[in-house]
Write a protein that holds these residues in place. Structure first.
Motif, PDB file in Angstrom:
ATOM      1  N   PRO A  18      17.325 -18.975 -23.962  1.00 50.22           N
ATOM      2  CA  PRO A  18      16.780 -19.135 -25.329  1.00 50.22           C
ATOM      3  C   PRO A  18      17.638 -18.417 -26.377  1.00 50.22           C
ATOM      4  O   PRO A  18      17.779 -18.919 -27.493  1.00 50.22           O
ATOM      5  N   ALA A  19      18.220 -17.280 -26.019  1.00 51.95           N
ATOM      6  CA  ALA A  19      19.028 -16.531 -26.997  1.00 51.95           C
ATOM      7  C   ALA A  19      20.229 -17.349 -27.477  1.00 51.95           C
ATOM      8  O   ALA A  19      20.784 -17.056 -28.538  1.00 51.95           O
ATOM      9  N   TYR A  20      20.630 -18.341 -26.685  1.00 51.17           N
ATOM     10  CA  TYR A  20      21.782 -19.177 -27.075  1.00 51.17           C
ATOM     11  C   TYR A  20      21.378 -20.617 -27.431  1.00 51.17           C
ATOM     12  O   TYR A  20      22.231 -21.507 -27.458  1.00 51.17           O
ATOM     13  N   ALA A  21      20.088 -20.781 -27.735  1.00 50.00           N
ATOM     14  CA  ALA A  21      19.612 -22.129 -28.104  1.00 50.00           C
ATOM     15  C   ALA A  21      20.372 -22.658 -29.318  1.00 50.00           C
ATOM     16  O   ALA A  21      20.603 -23.862 -29.450  1.00 50.00           O
ATOM     17  N   HIS A  22      20.787 -21.738 -30.210  1.00 48.45           N
ATOM     18  CA  HIS A  22      21.479 -22.167 -31.434  1.00 48.45           C
ATOM     19  C   HIS A  22      22.831 -22.827 -31.129  1.00 48.45           C
ATOM     20  O   HIS A  22      23.378 -23.546 -31.948  1.00 48.45           O
ATOM     21  N   LEU A  23      23.361 -22.609 -29.935  1.00 47.26           N
ATOM     22  CA  LEU A  23      24.635 -23.261 -29.584  1.00 47.26           C
ATOM     23  C   LEU A  23      24.413 -24.748 -29.286  1.00 47.26           C
ATOM     24  O   LEU A  23      25.360 -25.536 -29.259  1.00 47.26           O
ATOM     25  N   ASP A  24      23.131 -25.087 -29.000  1.00 44.05           N
ATOM     26  CA  ASP A  24      22.753 -26.481 -28.826  1.00 44.05           C
ATOM     27  C   ASP A  24      23.549 -27.148 -27.691  1.00 44.05           C
ATOM     28  O   ASP A  24      24.053 -28.265 -27.863  1.00 44.05           O
ATOM     29  N   ILE A  25      23.664 -26.455 -26.590  1.00 40.16           N
ATOM     30  CA  ILE A  25      24.389 -27.022 -25.443  1.00 40.16           C
ATOM     31  C   ILE A  25      23.352 -27.646 -24.511  1.00 40.16           C
ATOM     32  O   ILE A  25      22.466 -26.947 -24.011  1.00 40.16           O
ATOM     33  N   PRO A  26      23.403 -28.969 -24.296  1.00 39.21           N
ATOM     34  CA  PRO A  26      22.342 -29.622 -23.525  1.00 39.21           C
ATOM     35  C   PRO A  26      22.419 -29.318 -22.031  1.00 39.21           C
ATOM     36  O   PRO A  26      23.475 -28.936 -21.517  1.00 39.21           O
ATOM     37  N   GLU A  27      21.285 -29.494 -21.376  1.00 43.93           N
ATOM     38  CA  GLU A  27      21.261 -29.410 -19.926  1.00 43.93           C
ATOM     39  C   GLU A  27      22.216 -30.470 -19.384  1.00 43.93           C
ATOM     40  O   GLU A  27      22.322 -31.557 -19.948  1.00 43.93           O
ATOM     41  N   GLY A  28      22.949 -30.146 -18.335  1.00 40.80           N
ATOM     42  CA  GLY A  28      23.900 -31.101 -17.767  1.00 40.80           C
ATOM     43  C   GLY A  28      25.310 -30.876 -18.278  1.00 40.80           C
ATOM     44  O   GLY A  28      26.259 -31.473 -17.789  1.00 40.80           O
ATOM     45  N   ALA A  29      25.466 -29.976 -19.270  1.00 44.70           N
ATOM     46  CA  ALA A  29      26.804 -29.749 -19.837  1.00 44.70           C
ATOM     47  C   ALA A  29      27.737 -29.112 -18.800  1.00 44.70           C
ATOM     48  O   ALA A  29      28.935 -29.401 -18.779  1.00 44.70           O
ATOM     49  N   PHE A  30      27.178 -28.241 -17.965  1.00 43.86           N
ATOM     50  CA  PHE A  30      27.984 -27.557 -16.932  1.00 43.86           C
ATOM     51  C   PHE A  30      27.272 -27.726 -15.591  1.00 43.86           C
ATOM     52  O   PHE A  30      26.580 -26.822 -15.112  1.00 43.86           O
ATOM     53  N   PRO A  31      27.428 -28.915 -14.992  1.00 44.40           N
ATOM     54  CA  PRO A  31      26.601 -29.248 -13.826  1.00 44.40           C
ATOM     55  C   PRO A  31      26.802 -28.306 -12.635  1.00 44.40           C
ATOM     56  O   PRO A  31      25.843 -28.031 -11.910  1.00 44.40           O
ATOM     57  N   CYS A  32      28.009 -27.799 -12.450  1.00 40.07           N
ATOM     58  CA  CYS A  32      28.229 -26.925 -11.278  1.00 40.07           C
ATOM     59  C   CYS A  32      27.488 -25.604 -11.455  1.00 40.07           C
ATOM     60  O   CYS A  32      26.845 -25.103 -10.530  1.00 40.07           O
ATOM     61  N   ALA A  33      27.552 -25.049 -12.659  1.00 43.28           N
ATOM     62  CA  ALA A  33      26.837 -23.797 -12.945  1.00 43.28           C
ATOM     63  C   ALA A  33      25.327 -24.016 -12.840  1.00 43.28           C
ATOM     64  O   ALA A  33      24.610 -23.185 -12.284  1.00 43.28           O
ATOM     65  N   GLU A  34      24.877 -25.160 -13.351  1.00 47.95           N
ATOM     66  CA  GLU A  34      23.438 -25.415 -13.357  1.00 47.95           C
ATOM     67  C   GLU A  34      22.912 -25.615 -11.934  1.00 47.95           C
ATOM     68  O   GLU A  34      21.828 -25.145 -11.585  1.00 47.95           O
ATOM     69  N   GLN A  35      23.708 -26.286 -11.105  1.00 44.36           N
ATOM     70  CA  GLN A  35      23.280 -26.474  -9.716  1.00 44.36           C
ATOM     71  C   GLN A  35      23.258 -25.126  -8.985  1.00 44.36           C
ATOM     72  O   GLN A  35      22.337 -24.826  -8.217  1.00 44.36           O
ATOM     73  N   ALA A  36      24.268 -24.309  -9.234  1.00 42.30           N
ATOM     74  CA  ALA A  36      24.301 -22.977  -8.604  1.00 42.30           C
ATOM     75  C   ALA A  36      23.057 -22.193  -9.008  1.00 42.30           C
ATOM     76  O   ALA A  36      22.429 -21.529  -8.179  1.00 42.30           O
ATOM     77  N   ALA A  37      22.691 -22.279 -10.285  1.00 41.98           N
ATOM     78  CA  ALA A  37      21.515 -21.537 -10.779  1.00 41.98           C
ATOM     79  C   ALA A  37      20.232 -21.995 -10.074  1.00 41.98           C
ATOM     80  O   ALA A  37      19.313 -21.210  -9.878  1.00 41.98           O
ATOM     81  N   ARG A  38      20.195 -23.277  -9.667  1.00 45.72           N
ATOM     82  CA  ARG A  38      19.000 -23.797  -8.979  1.00 45.72           C
ATOM     83  C   ARG A  38      18.979 -23.423  -7.503  1.00 45.72           C
ATOM     84  O   ARG A  38      17.937 -23.365  -6.888  1.00 45.72           O
ATOM     85  N   GLU A  39      20.161 -23.203  -6.915  1.00 44.15           N
ATOM     86  CA  GLU A  39      20.239 -23.103  -5.456  1.00 44.15           C
ATOM     87  C   GLU A  39      20.510 -21.709  -4.905  1.00 44.15           C
ATOM     88  O   GLU A  39      20.390 -21.474  -3.714  1.00 44.15           O
TER      89      GLU A  39
END
Ligand SMILES: Cc1ncc(COP(=O)(O)O)c(C=O)c1O
Length: 369
Positions: free
Chosen positions: A321-342
């Motif tokens: 939330p602190a970086y919501a102003h950057l407006d970077i959508p989900e899916g922008a960095f799929p490898c990082a996002e998958q790592a965060a889930r797993e």
């Protein structure tokens, strides 16, 4: 829920055998009545620089301060961009924001969780003023490619080595590749203070002088301040404790590697993915992080078996939330996002016994997803 019998990390068995030595060093420091900087800080700076193979070390009061003062010393300010990984502890990015600059992210290499040099190159713009590589979990980033990129583009490279004291790439310690290396001595780190602490390393004498100036209010003479400074001084008491712990760091890192090798072996025929180590790297396993699509269910199962786990990190920085102003959508960095889930961190600290490691591995193996 049963009590946790094997915590994900435990500082008590590390501190207990050093207690008398630390108390004696603190008694000496009390007599010195130097509390903010002081002789123990100077001695620790020299010892840590020598350990890393760095020409200069500048002690500060946290890893976050180390990153901030590093960027400030390089002149990063409003309107600038700093390129880094979205899969890190948020402080990497805080330091950029403290300068009034914008963090710009590039995805990670899934196998090592570290910044992908090719993705980093694509994300550079005319506004990029620096690159921050993070040696995540204790594994060095791809420093040959990242140093080459920084050199070709004429950009300073900062190493966030907060989790990687003593780790090596091509036989050389982290903190000696970049323009500035930044360390944290938060108590749970591979080398931890009895409170807060941090440090910058550099090979550049002029930068070392600048870092020393900025960490102490930029005071060039008594009550003279030519530029914006910070109170980021390391405490003498913390340096005294760190000096007692530093000679143990190699042994502790060796034991972390042995524990990791034991986990690797015991978990190799399971569908839990164990950490991969890239070529020419010596990993210091600040964390031992496995992956599984049903990570939360595995965590619950281990907790029921009395085994502590943690998620490093469940939400990548660009989705905070602190970086919501950057407006970077989900899916922008799929490898990082998958790592965060797993990702799931299993118990890892040097005093874990082989029997405890076996018990954790047996509990993982007993899990039926
Ligand atoms: C990768 C990383 N960077 C920066 C920091 C910030 O260090 P500190 O907590 O000492 O401010 C930490 C640790 O907390 C970290 O893990």
């Amino acid at each position: 829920m049963p009590a946790i019998r094997i915590p994900v990390m435990d500082l008590k068995p590390q501190v207990a055998p050093l207690r008398e030595q630390i108390l004696a060093a603190w008694a000496k420091a009390l007599e010195q009545t130097a509390f903010c900087l002081g002789p123990e800080v100077e001695a620790f700076e020299q010892e840590f620089a020598q350990y890393c193979g760095a020409a200069h070390a500048i002690g500060v009061n946290s890893g976050t301060s180390a990153l901030h003062v590093a960027l400030a010393a390089l002149g990063v300010g409003p309107g600038d961009e700093v390129l880094t990984t979205p899969y890190t502890f948020v402080a990497t990015s805080w330091a950029v924001s403290y300068c009034g600059a914008t963090p710009v992210f590039a995805d990670i290499v899934p196998a090592t969780f570290n910044l992908d040099p090719a993705a980093a190159e694509k994300a550079l713009t005319r506004k990029t003023k620096a690159i921050i590589a993070v040696h995540l979990y204790g594994q060095p980033a791809q420093m040959d490619a990242l140093c080459d990129l920084a050199k070709r583009k004429g950009l300073p490279l900062i190493e966030d080595a907060a989790q990687a004291h003593g780790a090596m790439f091509q036989g050389r310690r982290v903190g000696t590749f970049g323009t500035i290396g930044c360390f944290s001595f938060y108590p749970s780190k591979n080398l931890g203070a009895c409170g807060e602490g941090g440090l910058c390393t550099t090979q550049d004498a002029a930068l070392a002088a600048k870092l020393k100036l900025l960490r102490n209010h930029a005071s060039s003479a008594p009550y003279r301040f030519d530029e914006l400074g910070y109170n980021y001084r390391m405490e003498n008491l913390q340096a005294a404790a760190l000096r007692i712990k530093l000679p143990h760091l190699e042994g502790w890192n060796e034991r972390r590697r042995a524990i990791a090798a034991r986990y690797d072996e015991l978990l190799k025929d399971t569908d839990v993915r164990t950490p991969a180590v890239g070529p020419e790297r010596s990993h210091v396993y600040h964390l031992y992080v496995v992956r599984h699509r049903q990570r939360n269910a595995l965590a619950r199962h281990l907790e029921e078996a009395g085994i502590g786990t943690a998620r490093h990190y469940p939400v990548p920085v660009h989705r905070q939330p602190a970086y919501a102003h950057l407006d970077i959508p989900e899916g922008a960095f799929p490898c990082a996002e998958q790592a965060a889930r797993e990702c799931l961190s299993l118990p890892m600290y040097p005093e874990l016994s082989d029997a405890q490691v076996d018990e954790v591995a047996a509990a993982v193996k007993a899990w039926k997803p």
